[in-house]
Design a protein around this motif. Structure first.
Motif, PDB file in Angstrom:
ATOM      1  N   LEU A   1     -11.994 -25.208  20.706  1.00 46.65           N
ATOM      2  CA  LEU A   1     -11.093 -26.091  21.442  1.00 46.65           C
ATOM      3  C   LEU A   1      -9.634 -25.645  21.338  1.00 46.65           C
ATOM      4  N   HIS A   2      -9.252 -25.092  20.201  1.00 47.29           N
ATOM      5  CA  HIS A   2      -7.877 -24.609  20.050  1.00 47.29           C
ATOM      6  C   HIS A   2      -7.609 -23.377  20.921  1.00 47.29           C
ATOM      7  N   LEU A   3      -8.662 -22.606  21.242  1.00 43.34           N
ATOM      8  CA  LEU A   3      -8.480 -21.368  22.001  1.00 43.34           C
ATOM      9  C   LEU A   3      -8.769 -21.496  23.492  1.00 43.34           C
ATOM     10  N   ALA A   4      -9.536 -22.517  23.858  1.00 40.52           N
ATOM     11  CA  ALA A   4     -10.142 -22.533  25.189  1.00 40.52           C
ATOM     12  C   ALA A   4      -9.157 -22.629  26.345  1.00 40.52           C
ATOM     13  N   ASN A   5      -7.967 -23.133  26.118  1.00 39.76           N
ATOM     14  CA  ASN A   5      -7.022 -23.259  27.238  1.00 39.76           C
ATOM     15  C   ASN A   5      -6.503 -21.922  27.725  1.00 39.76           C
ATOM     16  N   HIS A   6      -6.649 -20.859  26.904  1.00 41.07           N
ATOM     17  CA  HIS A   6      -6.144 -19.551  27.331  1.00 41.07           C
ATOM     18  C   HIS A   6      -7.114 -18.413  27.017  1.00 41.07           C
ATOM     19  N   SER A   7      -8.366 -18.726  26.627  1.00 41.32           N
ATOM     20  CA  SER A   7      -9.342 -17.683  26.329  1.00 41.32           C
ATOM     21  C   SER A   7     -10.723 -18.105  26.821  1.00 41.32           C
ATOM     22  N   ARG A   8     -11.543 -17.114  27.165  1.00 39.59           N
ATOM     23  CA  ARG A   8     -12.941 -17.384  27.497  1.00 39.59           C
ATOM     24  C   ARG A   8     -13.745 -17.334  26.201  1.00 39.59           C
ATOM     25  N   VAL A   9     -14.324 -18.479  25.851  1.00 40.99           N
ATOM     26  CA  VAL A   9     -15.000 -18.624  24.564  1.00 40.99           C
ATOM     27  C   VAL A   9     -16.504 -18.775  24.773  1.00 40.99           C
ATOM     28  N   GLY A  10     -17.281 -17.994  24.046  1.00 40.12           N
ATOM     29  CA  GLY A  10     -18.728 -18.164  24.003  1.00 40.12           C
ATOM     30  C   GLY A  10     -19.100 -18.804  22.685  1.00 40.12           C
ATOM     31  N   LEU A  11     -19.824 -19.911  22.725  1.00 34.80           N
ATOM     32  CA  LEU A  11     -20.202 -20.641  21.508  1.00 34.80           C
ATOM     33  C   LEU A  11     -21.716 -20.590  21.366  1.00 34.80           C
ATOM     34  N   VAL A  12     -22.183 -19.852  20.370  1.00 37.55           N
ATOM     35  CA  VAL A  12     -23.614 -19.651  20.140  1.00 37.55           C
ATOM     36  C   VAL A  12     -24.105 -20.627  19.081  1.00 37.55           C
ATOM     37  N   THR A  13     -25.171 -21.374  19.384  1.00 39.04           N
ATOM     38  CA  THR A  13     -25.753 -22.294  18.415  1.00 39.04           C
ATOM     39  C   THR A  13     -27.262 -22.195  18.483  1.00 39.04           C
ATOM     40  N   LYS A  14     -27.904 -22.099  17.332  1.00 42.94           N
ATOM     41  CA  LYS A  14     -29.322 -21.752  17.364  1.00 42.94           C
ATOM     42  C   LYS A  14     -30.235 -22.912  17.706  1.00 42.94           C
ATOM     43  N   ARG A  15     -29.695 -24.097  17.706  1.00 42.34           N
ATOM     44  CA  ARG A  15     -30.455 -25.242  18.220  1.00 42.34           C
ATOM     45  C   ARG A  15     -29.547 -25.988  19.194  1.00 42.34           C
ATOM     46  N   ALA A  16     -29.500 -27.323  19.094  1.00 47.62           N
ATOM     47  CA  ALA A  16     -28.592 -28.072  19.951  1.00 47.62           C
ATOM     48  C   ALA A  16     -27.179 -27.990  19.369  1.00 47.62           C
ATOM     49  N   LEU A  17     -26.200 -28.358  20.190  1.00 43.98           N
ATOM     50  CA  LEU A  17     -24.799 -28.218  19.801  1.00 43.98           C
ATOM     51  C   LEU A  17     -24.469 -28.958  18.507  1.00 43.98           C
ATOM     52  N   SER A  18     -25.086 -30.101  18.271  1.00 44.52           N
ATOM     53  CA  SER A  18     -24.706 -30.938  17.128  1.00 44.52           C
ATOM     54  C   SER A  18     -25.725 -30.911  15.993  1.00 44.52           C
ATOM     55  N   ASP A  19     -26.509 -29.838  15.895  1.00 39.90           N
ATOM     56  CA  ASP A  19     -27.562 -29.787  14.878  1.00 39.90           C
ATOM     57  C   ASP A  19     -27.139 -29.144  13.563  1.00 39.90           C
ATOM     58  N   GLY A  20     -25.875 -28.855  13.382  1.00 38.49           N
ATOM     59  CA  GLY A  20     -25.418 -28.231  12.145  1.00 38.49           C
ATOM     60  C   GLY A  20     -25.172 -29.247  11.044  1.00 38.49           C
ATOM     61  N   ALA A  21     -24.724 -28.742   9.890  1.00 41.43           N
ATOM     62  CA  ALA A  21     -24.515 -29.587   8.719  1.00 41.43           C
ATOM     63  C   ALA A  21     -23.355 -30.570   8.894  1.00 41.43           C
ATOM     64  N   SER A  22     -22.356 -30.223   9.726  1.00 43.79           N
ATOM     65  CA  SER A  22     -21.213 -31.133   9.910  1.00 43.79           C
ATOM     66  C   SER A  22     -21.662 -32.506  10.388  1.00 43.79           C
ATOM     67  N   GLN A  23     -22.678 -32.527  11.217  1.00 41.44           N
ATOM     68  CA  GLN A  23     -23.208 -33.784  11.753  1.00 41.44           C
ATOM     69  C   GLN A  23     -23.681 -34.715  10.638  1.00 41.44           C
ATOM     70  N   TRP A  24     -24.118 -34.130   9.530  1.00 45.45           N
ATOM     71  CA  TRP A  24     -24.714 -34.904   8.438  1.00 45.45           C
ATOM     72  C   TRP A  24     -23.682 -35.422   7.440  1.00 45.45           C
ATOM     73  N   ALA A  25     -22.454 -34.927   7.509  1.00 46.42           N
ATOM     74  CA  ALA A  25     -21.444 -35.303   6.515  1.00 46.42           C
ATOM     75  C   ALA A  25     -21.195 -36.808   6.552  1.00 46.42           C
ATOM     76  N   GLN A  26     -21.293 -37.445   5.395  1.00 46.37           N
ATOM     77  CA  GLN A  26     -21.142 -38.893   5.340  1.00 46.37           C
ATOM     78  C   GLN A  26     -19.758 -39.310   4.867  1.00 46.37           C
ATOM     79  N   GLY A  27     -19.317 -38.747   3.747  1.00 46.16           N
ATOM     80  CA  GLY A  27     -18.150 -39.276   3.061  1.00 46.16           C
ATOM     81  C   GLY A  27     -16.870 -39.322   3.868  1.00 46.16           C
ATOM     82  N   GLY A  28     -16.320 -38.157   4.232  1.00 49.18           N
ATOM     83  CA  GLY A  28     -15.080 -38.167   4.994  1.00 49.18           C
ATOM     84  C   GLY A  28     -14.287 -36.895   4.788  1.00 49.18           C
ATOM     85  N   ILE A  29     -12.974 -37.005   5.007  1.00 52.50           N
ATOM     86  CA  ILE A  29     -12.067 -35.857   4.937  1.00 52.50           C
ATOM     87  C   ILE A  29     -10.924 -36.215   3.999  1.00 52.50           C
TER      88      ILE A  29
END
Length: 526
Positions: free
Chosen positions: A20-48
């Motif tokens: 998202l930080h690059l997309a306004n001026h670069s062509r970005v390819g985003l590779v994900t081996k399952r669905a877009l939101s299937d990574g560990a970040s989705q599971w984080a409970q506590g916070g930042i």
């Protein structure tokens, strides 16, 4: 062959933030081996973690991080990343992330406290922060015209200049298996970013999703990058213990809001292990639970927050409350059965504060990289923060770099392989690897256990490489190859550390050495 200005491998918080930080001026390819939101970040409970309260300070956050990191954090790196925390939170708020409100607080948001923190500084979205952040950013990623999302695609290996006769070219992109078409495609890129997450699936029991197979670390290592501190695998103290619950985490915040750890007879045990009791850092709590389980022959211990009001519990922990209810556990009235499980990879590919690896034009961010922030033990809720800060820094560095023209790259060569005649080799080796890593390279280690693991890894590597050389690649084979490479890095790093520090506890070397030094393995292109 397809070309992108920036190829991002991995779609968790780090990968989506950078895109998202690059997309306004670069062509970005985003590779994900399952669905877009299937990574560990989705599971984080506590916070930042971020200093957002006037009673808190950057100095206090840095000090808490250094203490948790057991003397191995890079202090300058720590101060830099934590110093950018407030700006990272502001960016998420601008994107529309629905953090839990608190009208009484000066920020307008509720701040909670977690183990190892001296102040309330964890901004969160109830007990599902990761899901709230990922959902918000995924919507923007999917609707941005300059971001091409390649779901159900898994990277096989990086394309490096040394392999195509141009060693000075650095990283040129990646070979990627399109799972739907069942073919390997060539993706060329001016800059490639590994944001693949960690390697929790190298262990039998983990809080991580199935996607956490060390892909980025293994690919970077094979491409010649150094790795650091791979012996420091964080075991989360409190994973739900239930036959029908797979990898369900009980958030650190439960202890932060008063949860107590008890034996089956109701006796508390943490005060006997550390003066901070339940609010001690994760490595201390995980070892204490492991000790009590072995001492008493227990399958689990219990985390009890039932002394808080039912309204308080349902408000602060709605996801945990609902999931436990589905399994017949009412946490407003009874304790939660918990066990430690592999949770976070503190080491990774060596990077600078802009995410740059040893290989030109290759970056690693998030759990794939190792900046020096986490040291020998990650402080709770510093991980999502690192994703945000490093993703932005890497994006700014890439945007300022001179333009590179697309180069013609060789296609993936399948001329000397055939379809696999059976899959039992993959499934058997996967199971064996995860079991002996749990038994021999877990919370408590010995030289003998590590050598046993090393011997088995050597045998598995030979079998897997032979299989890889003769048969067409598959999703499971790619992950298994990456897991065994990552397991080898963990064991080799653990064998080199002759002390007990942070997450690495050895019965043969129970004391601290006078000087804290990172474990760095030199990469070699293969």
């Amino acid at each position: 062959m397809r070309h992108f200005d920036v190829l991002v491998v991995g779609s968790g918080l780090a990968g989506m933030t950078l895109a998202l930080h690059l997309a306004n001026h670069s062509r970005v390819g985003l590779v994900t081996k399952r669905a877009l939101s299937d990574g560990a970040s989705q599971w984080a409970q506590g916070g930042i973690a971020a200093v957002l309260d006037r009673e808190d300070s950057l100095a206090a956050h840095v000090e808490d991080t250094l203490i948790a990191g057991a003397g191995l954090c890079d202090e300058a790196v720590t101060r830099h990343i934590l110093g950018h925390a407030a700006a990272a939170i502001d960016w998420l708020v601008e994107q529309g992330v629905p953090f839990t409100p608190d009208v009484a607080h000066e920020t307008g948001f509720h701040l909670t406290r977690e183990g190892g923190h001296s102040h309330r500084r964890i901004i969160h979205a109830a007990d599902a922060t990761g899901a709230a952040v990922v959902t918000t950013l995924a919507d923007k990623v999917l609707n941005h015209p300059n971001i091409t999302v390649l779901q159900d695609h898994i990277a096989v290996d990086l394309i490096v200049g040394a392999k195509v006769g141009r060693p000075e070219a650095g990283c040129l992109g990646a070979y990627v298996l399109d799972r739907q078409a069942d073919r390997v495609i060539t993706l060329s890129a001016s800059h490639t970013v590994l944001a693949c997450g960690g390697a929790g699936k190298v262990y039998l029991y983990t809080t991580n999703p199935d996607t956490a197979t060390g892909d980025g670390i293994a690919m970077g290592w094979r491409a010649g990058c150094r790795v650091a501190n791979m012996e420091f695998i964080q075991f989360h103290p409190t994973c739900l213990y239930h036959p029908y619950a797979k990898s369900f985490l009980i958030s650190e915040a439960v202890r932060g809001e008063g949860g107590l750890l008890r034996l089956p007879d109701g006796t508390r045990f943490m005060p006997q292990h550390d003066p901070r009791a339940e609010l001690a850092p994760r490595d201390v709590v995980a070892r204490a639970i492991d000790f009590e389980m072995k001492k008493h022959g227990l399958d689990c211990v219990h985390l009890d927050i039932s002394h808080q009001s039912a309204e308080f519990i349902r408000h602060h922990f709605p996801t945990i409350h609902q999931r436990c209810l589905e399994l017949g556990i009412d946490i407003t009235r009874e304790p939660i059965p918990v066990v430690p499980a592999a949770h976070y990879t503190c080491g990774g590919l060596v990077t600078d504060l802009n995410g740059r690896t040893d290989l030109p034009h290759l970056y690693a961010i998030g759990e794939t990289g190792c900046t020096g922030l986490h040291g020998a033990n990650r402080l709770a809720s510093n991980s999502l923060l690192e994703c945000l800060v490093l993703a932005r820094a890497a994006a700014e560095t890439i945007a300022a770099a001179p333009a590179r023209h697309a180069e013609s790259l060789p296609e993936w060569d399948e001329s000397r392989v055939v379809d696999a005649d059976e899959q039992v080799v993959i499934s058997h080796n996967w199971d064996e690897l995860r079991r002996f890593m749990w038994d021999y390279v877990g919370i408590v280690r010995t030289d003998k256990r590590l050598q046993r693991a090393a011997n088995r890894i050597e045998l598995l590597k030979r079998e897997i490489e032979e299989y890889y050389a003769h048969f067409r690649v598959s999703h499971d084979l790619i992950e298994l190859r990456n897991l065994v490479d990552t397991a080898e890095l963990i064991v080799r790093s653990a064998q080199q550390r002759h002390e007990s520090r942070g997450l690495h506890y050895s019965r043969d070397y129970p004391d601290l050495l006078p000087q804290a030094l990172p474990t760095i393995l030199a990469g070699r292109s293969r």
